[in-house]
Each structure stands twice: as C-alpha cells, then as structure tokens.
Design a protein around this motif. Structure first.
Motif, short mmCIF file in Angstrom:
data_model
loop_
_atom_site.label_atom_id
_atom_site.label_comp_id
_atom_site.label_asym_id
_atom_site.label_seq_id
_atom_site.Cartn_x
_atom_site.Cartn_y
_atom_site.Cartn_z
N LYS A 47 0.81 -1.22 0.00
CA LYS A 47 0.00 0.00 0.00
C LYS A 47 0.85 1.28 0.00
O LYS A 47 0.55 2.23 -0.69
N TRP A 48 1.91 1.30 0.76
CA TRP A 48 2.69 2.52 0.93
C TRP A 48 3.86 2.63 -0.03
O TRP A 48 4.64 3.56 0.05
N GLU A 62 -4.98 6.28 -7.70
CA GLU A 62 -5.38 7.01 -6.50
C GLU A 62 -5.95 6.05 -5.48
O GLU A 62 -6.58 5.05 -5.82
N THR A 63 -5.77 6.38 -4.21
CA THR A 63 -6.35 5.56 -3.16
C THR A 63 -7.85 5.79 -3.10
O THR A 63 -8.38 6.77 -3.64
N LYS A 64 -8.55 4.88 -2.43
CA LYS A 64 -9.99 4.98 -2.32
C LYS A 64 -10.39 6.29 -1.62
O LYS A 64 -11.38 6.93 -1.98
N GLU A 65 -9.62 6.71 -0.62
CA GLU A 65 -9.93 7.94 0.09
C GLU A 65 -9.85 9.16 -0.83
O GLU A 65 -10.68 10.05 -0.77
N MET A 66 -8.84 9.17 -1.70
CA MET A 66 -8.69 10.29 -2.62
C MET A 66 -9.82 10.32 -3.65
O MET A 66 -10.31 11.38 -4.01
N ARG A 67 -10.24 9.15 -4.10
CA ARG A 67 -11.35 9.10 -5.05
C ARG A 67 -12.64 9.58 -4.37
O ARG A 67 -13.46 10.25 -4.99
N ARG A 68 -12.83 9.24 -3.12
CA ARG A 68 -14.02 9.70 -2.39
C ARG A 68 -14.02 11.22 -2.24
O ARG A 68 -15.04 11.86 -2.35
N LYS A 69 -12.85 11.79 -1.95
CA LYS A 69 -12.76 13.24 -1.80
C LYS A 69 -13.04 13.96 -3.11
O LYS A 69 -13.54 15.07 -3.11
N ARG A 70 -12.70 13.31 -4.22
CA ARG A 70 -12.89 13.91 -5.52
C ARG A 70 -14.34 13.89 -5.97
O ARG A 70 -14.71 14.57 -6.92
N ARG A 71 -15.17 13.11 -5.32
CA ARG A 71 -16.58 13.01 -5.70
C ARG A 71 -17.28 14.35 -5.57
O ARG A 71 -16.83 15.26 -4.88
#
Length: 146
Positions: free
Chosen positions: A30-31, A101-110
């Motif tokens: 992951k990192w 992109e990580t899942k968190e970044m995709r969520r923020k981009r929504r």
C-alpha cells in the motif's frame, strides 16, 4: 516524442537512488511503488535485485524490495556525474509512472452531497414518469383490445 529527452534516465536515476538506500525500494504494498515493466527491465539488466524482506515468522508480512547492485550504483554515479547530483528525484517517478489514487482520494474527488442528492431525485422522477407512461399505454392497449 516527448519534449523531455532524459525522462527515462531521470526515472532510472530516481529508482536507483531509492533502491540504494538502506531499506531498499519497497514494492507492491500500500505505501510503496509498483513493480512496473520499467523496474522489471532494470532487474533484467542487473541494476537492481529483487528480494523478499521482513518475514520474521511472527506474523509480519514479507515485502518485495528492490536493492541496487554494484552495477546499478555505478550507473547512478555515472548519471550524477553527467547530469548533476539533483538529477532524478522521487517526483520523476510519479510523473512518468503515476500510480492509482487511493480509495480515500477518489471519495474526496466526488461531487458534493447536494449535487448527488439532486441527481438522484432527478433520476427518480424520470423513472416515475416512464412508469406512468408505460402504465397509461398498457391501459389504452387493453381498452382498445377489448
């Protein structure tokens, strides 16, 4: 053709610099970076060697790491002599080989919740209108049939 003629060399220098550090270059976790075709080609050319590191038998994960070989360190020294010490930094890696992109970044981009709610309401109203038209058509066809 790219305007940056030394992009591949900068990426190679960045990977060699990170692989020559004490812990090596961690891969496929992951990192860390991914094991790309570029890195596989560097391993085939003998500039890096891939090893599994970190499994101590107590449940910790073993990670594939890339370590620079003497040939890779000599290549890095040659590139630094030719282009300067700052040639090939970590930004060159992400510029050439972007990772997902990580899942968190995709969520923020929504989109915002208000926009999503309005789109859902519009879709719901459209479905209701289509259903009402279908029911009306069915009632007319039954009345006509008899």
């Amino acid at each position: 053709m790219s305007a940056d003629k030394h992009k591949g060399l900068a990426t190679r220098a960045a990977y060699l610099r990170r692989a020559s550090s004490e812990g090596g270059l961690g891969l496929n976790v992951k990192w860390a970076a991914r094991l790309t075709h570029f890195l596989k080609r560097m391993a085939d050319e003998g500039e890096i060697v891939l090893r599994r590191v970190g499994s101590d038998g107590r449940g910790s994960k073993a990670v594939t790491c890339a370590f620079a070989t003497p040939a890779g360190i000599a290549r890095l020294a040659d590139l630094e002599e030719r282009f300067g010490v700052g040639f090939g930094n970590a930004a060159d890696i992400s510029r050439v080989e972007p990772c997902r992109e990580t899942k968190e970044m995709r969520r923020k981009r929504r989109t915002s919740s208000e926009t999503a709610r309005a789109a859902a309401q519009k879709a719901k109203a459209s479905r209701r209108a289509n259903l009402a038209r279908a029911l009306e058509f069915r009632a007319q066809s039954r009345a006509a049939a008899g």
